[in-house]
Scaffold this motif. Structure first.
Motif, PDB file in Angstrom:
ATOM      1  N   TRP A   1       0.846  -1.251   0.023  1.00  0.00           N
ATOM      2  CA  TRP A   1       0.107   0.021   0.048  1.00  0.00           C
ATOM      3  C   TRP A   1       0.948   1.351  -0.091  1.00  0.00           C
ATOM      4  N   ALA A   2       0.568   2.329  -0.848  1.00  0.00           N
ATOM      5  CA  ALA A   2       1.359   3.459  -0.930  1.00  0.00           C
ATOM      6  C   ALA A   2       1.368   4.190   0.260  1.00  0.00           C
ATOM      7  N   PRO A   3       2.432   4.741   0.699  1.00  0.00           N
ATOM      8  CA  PRO A   3       2.505   5.764   1.773  1.00  0.00           C
ATOM      9  C   PRO A   3       1.713   6.905   1.528  1.00  0.00           C
ATOM     10  N   PRO A   4       1.161   7.779   2.373  1.00  0.00           N
ATOM     11  CA  PRO A   4       0.409   9.151   2.135  1.00  0.00           C
ATOM     12  C   PRO A   4       1.055   9.960   1.269  1.00  0.00           C
ATOM     13  N   GLU A   5       2.416   9.922   1.379  1.00  0.00           N
ATOM     14  CA  GLU A   5       3.207  10.972   0.512  1.00  0.00           C
ATOM     15  C   GLU A   5       3.153  10.620  -0.975  1.00  0.00           C
TER      16      GLU A   5
ATOM     17  N   VAL B   1      -7.436   6.505  14.437  1.00  0.00           N
ATOM     18  CA  VAL B   1      -6.903   4.933  13.995  1.00  0.00           C
ATOM     19  C   VAL B   1      -6.387   4.622  15.595  1.00  0.00           C
ATOM     20  N   ASP B   2      -6.723   3.584  15.719  1.00  0.00           N
ATOM     21  CA  ASP B   2      -6.183   2.776  17.034  1.00  0.00           C
ATOM     22  C   ASP B   2      -4.965   2.204  16.562  1.00  0.00           C
ATOM     23  N   TRP B   3      -3.979   2.469  16.806  1.00  0.00           N
ATOM     24  CA  TRP B   3      -2.443   1.942  16.210  1.00  0.00           C
ATOM     25  C   TRP B   3      -2.259   0.475  16.892  1.00  0.00           C
TER      26      TRP B   3
ATOM     27  N   LEU C   1      -3.342   2.610   7.237  1.00  0.00           N
ATOM     28  CA  LEU C   1      -3.635   3.474   8.287  1.00  0.00           C
ATOM     29  C   LEU C   1      -3.469   5.027   8.243  1.00  0.00           C
ATOM     30  N   ARG C   2      -2.277   5.013   7.841  1.00  0.00           N
ATOM     31  CA  ARG C   2      -1.673   6.583   7.947  1.00  0.00           C
ATOM     32  C   ARG C   2      -2.519   7.088   6.589  1.00  0.00           C
ATOM     33  N   CYS C   3      -2.812   6.481   5.410  1.00  0.00           N
ATOM     34  CA  CYS C   3      -3.746   7.123   4.502  1.00  0.00           C
ATOM     35  C   CYS C   3      -4.893   7.683   5.053  1.00  0.00           C
ATOM     36  N   CYS C   4      -5.455   6.689   5.836  1.00  0.00           N
ATOM     37  CA  CYS C   4      -6.819   6.920   6.502  1.00  0.00           C
ATOM     38  C   CYS C   4      -6.951   8.214   7.314  1.00  0.00           C
ATOM     39  N   GLU C   5      -5.603   8.120   8.120  1.00  0.00           N
ATOM     40  CA  GLU C   5      -5.297   9.675   9.022  1.00  0.00           C
ATOM     41  C   GLU C   5      -5.347  10.646   8.337  1.00  0.00           C
TER      42      GLU C   5
END
Ligand code: G6P
Length: 478
Positions: A182-186, A232-234, A221-225
């Motif tokens: 999955w791609a990182p948000p950046e 997100v509950d990490w 999860l980082r994309c969702c945030e």
């Protein structure tokens, strides 16, 4: 037909049809871990697999009987298959343009950004095709599922399906599994804002989201945030969305040792082993087997082998690189160009180093499963150097079949590195020189060490065979 209790949906299905000479339709089992994982579950439960018709023969079969019970006794495949005859233009927009030329590029971070990607009016119309294709899958799953059925949606092609199901059938229990990174948000942020949102919200229609590596689950999860601003509950790896809690799970698909070993002991594999040995003589073998796929980084792998031969002439005549690069996604122009590049570089290497009685490199571009298995058995060194890879099952399957233990040179960017990192030699896939040095270390590894490492590789590689991997997804829906 009765409604199914367990449904699987994937673009590529468990079987592919072909026309016989008399025009009759025949089918054979498709490749891949998912098929072998499912077969055991499917024979004991009421399972239906929904997939796309991918060829004219598939379409003819779908027209004759939209849903069929297929029985491949030799492969223990006994299940209902529903092949969707998606209109060709819609299919091209969805599969070739959006899924393979856009989403695949984003998740594997493959763009050369000066010219691509470009999200313009043409892309918008392709996106409509992607929506219709996802809607066609959702429709088939809705009509085919019993109350409270469990649905396991596979991969990036079908990212919008979970939400479409939930909107109409809240009784369904829905899983989505990503076989890619999955791609990182950046990087994910290069997609248009509304499309980012539609993809993330589409997947969050599921109850459970599965990934092959923690790294990919965390990136999601980082994309969702970042893009949905959700909580997100990490610790628990959950996301709160639409008044529900969505759970993420990491299920790192392993090799199916039993069926692989059985297949690899067959006569055609033995014959290939003899033939390959005659061809390469006593030389040690560096083996790679891939689809000719941009993310597999075949060109840099060949360059690393070239650098090894440059820097270490003592290996001339004593090592041969078997590079099997099988056709893939020929309808995407970048793949066609890449295939030509692979062939060009391979030719250069042979022109530079070959002698009358030694071919440094054997490149094969026609798919042959038995020949691949023979190469797995014979490899002294296995080279797997993807730029990014969800898992890379070859890294797990080849050591499992090794006759005398192989050393594994593995990209740190493959999901498989999570489990195999300790006993493989990890490399940065962009660093050709480091890869060349790793090849040499692997070739010169003492026999005892190579065998011991390979044994440990096999243990990790077979820890979660496909059947148990699939059961874990279903259990997560209980
Ligand atoms: C990857 C994807 C699969 C896909 C496979 C082959 O492993 O995750 O969903 O089926 O590549 O690609 P293709 O486009 O030929 O189905």
């Amino acid at each position: 037909m009765d409604k199914a209790q367990i449904l699987v949906a994937s673009n590529r299905g468990p079987v592919s049809f072909s026309f016989g000479e008399d025009g009759s339709l025949d089918y054979r089992r498709g490749g891949g871990g998912l098929v072998s994982g499912l077969s055991s579950v499917a024979s004991s439960t009421d399972t239906m697999w929904v997939c796309a018709a991918l060829s004219d023969a598939d379409r003819a079969a779908a027209a004759r009987a939209p849903e069929a019970r297929l029985d491949l006794a030799g492969y223990e495949l006994d299940m209902r298959v529903r092949m969707l005859d998606i209109p060709p233009d819609t299919f091209t927009d969805a599969y070739t343009r959006v899924a393979n030329s856009t989403l695949w590029f984003v998740h594997h971070m493959l763009y050369d950004t000066p010219n691509k990607p470009r999200f313009d009016a043409a892309f918008r119309s392709q996106w409509e095709g992607f929506r219709s294709y996802n809607a066609a899958f959702a429709e088939a799953l809705l009509t085919g599922s019993a109350d409270n059925a469990r649905v396991a949606v596979q991969d990036y092609h079908l990212a919008l399906v979970p939400r479409l199901l939930r909107q109409r059938r809240p009784d369904l229990r829905i899983a989505h599994f990503s076989h890619t990174p999955w791609a990182p948000p950046e990087y994910f942020r290069m997609l248009p804002a509304d499309i980012r949102r539609e993809l993330l919200e589409g997947m969050l229609g599921a109850d459970h989201l599965g990934f092959l590596s923690r790294r990919w689950a965390d990136a999601f999860l980082r994309c969702c945030e970042t893009f949905l601003r959700v909580d997100v509950d990490w610790e628990q790896r959950t996301v709160e969305f639409g008044g529900r809690l969505i759970h993420l799970g990491v299920h790192s698909l392993g090799a199916d040792a039993e069926s692989l070993r059985e297949r690899a002991a067959a006569e055609d594999v033995e014959q290939w082993r003899t033939r390959l040995r005659e061809r390469v003589g006593e030389a040690k073998l560096v083996v790679r087997v891939d689809r000719t796929e941009l993310s597999k980084n075949i060109v840099r792998g060949l360059e690393a082998f070239r650098e090894l031969l440059h820097e270490h002439p003592e290996w001339h005549g004593r090592v041969t690189h078997l590079a099997f690069a099988y056709p893939s996604r020929g309808d995407v122009p970048e793949y066609r160009e890449y295939t030509e590049q692979v062939q060009r570089v391979a030719k250069e290497i042979n022109q530079e180093f070959a002698t009358a009685d030694w071919s440094p490199l054997i490149l094969e571009v026609q798919d042959d499963f038995a020949r691949s298995l023979a190469a797995y058995r014979m490899a002294d060194v296995l080279l797997i150097n993807p730029i990014r890879d969800g898992m890379n099952l070859v890294a797990k399957e080849a050591p499992t079949l090794s006759d005398d233990g192989c050393a594994l040179v593995l990209s740190s960017e493959a999901g498989a590195a999570d489990e195999l990192g300790e006993d493989a030699i990890l490399v940065n896939p962009y660093d050709v020189s480091e890869t060349a040095r790793a090849l040499r270390t692997a070739l010169e590894m003492p026999d005892d060490e190579r065998r011991a490492r390979c044994e440990r590789l096999v243990e990790s590689a077979t820890a979660l065979p496909p059947k148990r991997w699939f059961e874990a997804q279903l259990r997560a829906l209980k």
